[in-house]
Design an enzyme around this catalytic site. Structure first.
Site, short mmCIF file in Angstrom:
data_model
loop_
_atom_site.label_atom_id
_atom_site.label_comp_id
_atom_site.label_asym_id
_atom_site.label_seq_id
_atom_site.Cartn_x
_atom_site.Cartn_y
_atom_site.Cartn_z
CB THR A 174 -0.92 0.02 1.24
OG1 THR A 174 -1.56 1.30 1.35
CG2 THR A 174 -0.11 -0.22 2.52
CG ASP A 175 -1.05 4.96 -1.10
OD1 ASP A 175 -1.62 4.33 -0.18
OD2 ASP A 175 -1.63 5.83 -1.77
CD GLU A 176 -3.30 3.54 4.37
OE1 GLU A 176 -3.21 3.71 5.61
OE2 GLU A 176 -4.29 3.01 3.83
CE1 TYR B 246 -3.14 -2.43 5.91
CE2 TYR B 246 -3.27 -0.08 5.47
CZ TYR B 246 -3.21 -1.38 5.02
OH TYR B 246 -3.22 -1.63 3.66
CE LYS C 145 0.00 -4.63 3.07
NZ LYS C 145 -0.31 -5.97 2.51
#
Length: 322
Positions: free
Chosen positions: A125-127, A153, A157
């Protein structure tokens, strides 16, 4: 080829299975899913029973079960979508996210090492990059942007991504990683922004918006994401990271108003709530590597994709109202 797709009863995973079966009919798909609250076996009803598809209810943290599956199927490719992914839930209970997103990833890669694999692909994810300031629209995330996750979260990741890279360097495992911007489309569980707003608006329920709603996300229609992952897992360079983005940045509040306009609902349904803890302000992906190396570009504009998504939820009330 035989492809194991973990988390295949979830939003992006199920759409990926449909994409693969439509575009690569010679391949066999094995779906592994724990069927948590966000996984719905009914989503896969259209492919259940096909000879080129198998569903296995299994937790990726179950090492014995994963090893048995690898012994039975001898997969050529593993694509790991399986993850706890809701930021609010990670704030309430981080441990579940660490277990699934980190330990589960390690179990899958250990199975790949033990039984041999052509490619392991990690869907990230870009997060993991953290966020960008709202007042500098020229800034974007690149593949070499330092990791600066904000939530339990995104930290889980980012940790999984680092572990995948370590398995490549230490053990020579053939891996790729993709980091994508926010997805939307059919079969998304109504806890994320777009499906939640659609479902609530259809029931004339309040539309909760964090803070002032000016947070910015880059949006990508899920089928465009599936096409990108397919390219990366088949043609991407081993060991590389690929950013996948729609070049479609939107303020959250503007998306909610677009949904209201499409459904003919009043803006008075919008309720601004206390902001999320550690809420990221802006995400923006630069997908130049995907474009230059693999020739990928998103085909769906945000306006068109949003209309198709709203129509899908209108046409499939039985799926989300169960």
């Amino acid at each position: 080829m035989t492809i194991i797709v973990t988390g295949g009863a979830g939003f992006i995973g199920s759409n990926f299975i449909f994409f693969e079966m439509e575009n690569h009919p010679a391949d066999r798909i094995v779906c592994l899913d724990k069927l948590t609250y966000a996984g719905n076996a009914a989503t896969l009803a259209g492919v259940m029973g096909r000879p080129d598809f198998r569903f296995v209810k299994l937790d990726i943290c179950d090492r014995d079960g994963v090893y048995r599956l690898f012994e039975e199927e001898h997969p050529d490719i593993v694509v790991n979508f399986a993850a706890e992914s809701h930021v609010d839930r990670s704030i309430e209970n981080p441990a579940v996210f660490l277990e699934t997103n980190i330990i589960g990833t390690s179990v899958l890669m250990d199975a790949c090492r033990k039984y041999g694999i052509g490619r392991y692909h990690q869907v990230s994810t870009d997060e993991v990059y953290g966020d960008l300031p709202l007042d500098q629209p020229d800034l974007a995330f690149y593949e070499d942007t330092p990791l600066r996750p904000s939530s339990p979260y995104s930290t889980s990741k980012a940790s999984a991504d680092l572990l995948v890279q370590a398995y490549n360097r230490t053990y020579g495992l053939p891996v790729t990683i993709s980091r994508c911007s926010n997805n939307y489309g059919p079969f998304q569980f109504p806890e994320k922004l777009i499906p939640l707003m659609i479902v609530n608006a259809l029931s004339d329920q309040p539309l909760p918006v964090y803070g002032d709603g000016m947070n910015v996300r880059d949006w990508l229609y899920v089928k465009d994401h599936c096409a990108a992952i397919d390219l990366v897992m088949r043609k991407g360079t081993v060991g590389e990271i690929y950013n996948i983005g729609g070049r479609s940045e939107m303020h959250n509040i503007d998306i909610v108003k677009m949904i209201c306009d499409y459904l003919g609902k009043p803006y008075s349904l919008i309720e601004h709530t206390a902001d999320r803890k550690g809420h990221d302000k802006r995400y923006a992906i630069d997908p130049t590597r995907m474009q230059d190396e693999l020739g990928w570009r998103p085909e769906t504009t945000f306006a068109d994709g949003l209309k198709m998504t709203i129509q899908w939820y209108l046409d499939n009330r039985n799926w989300w109202s169960e």
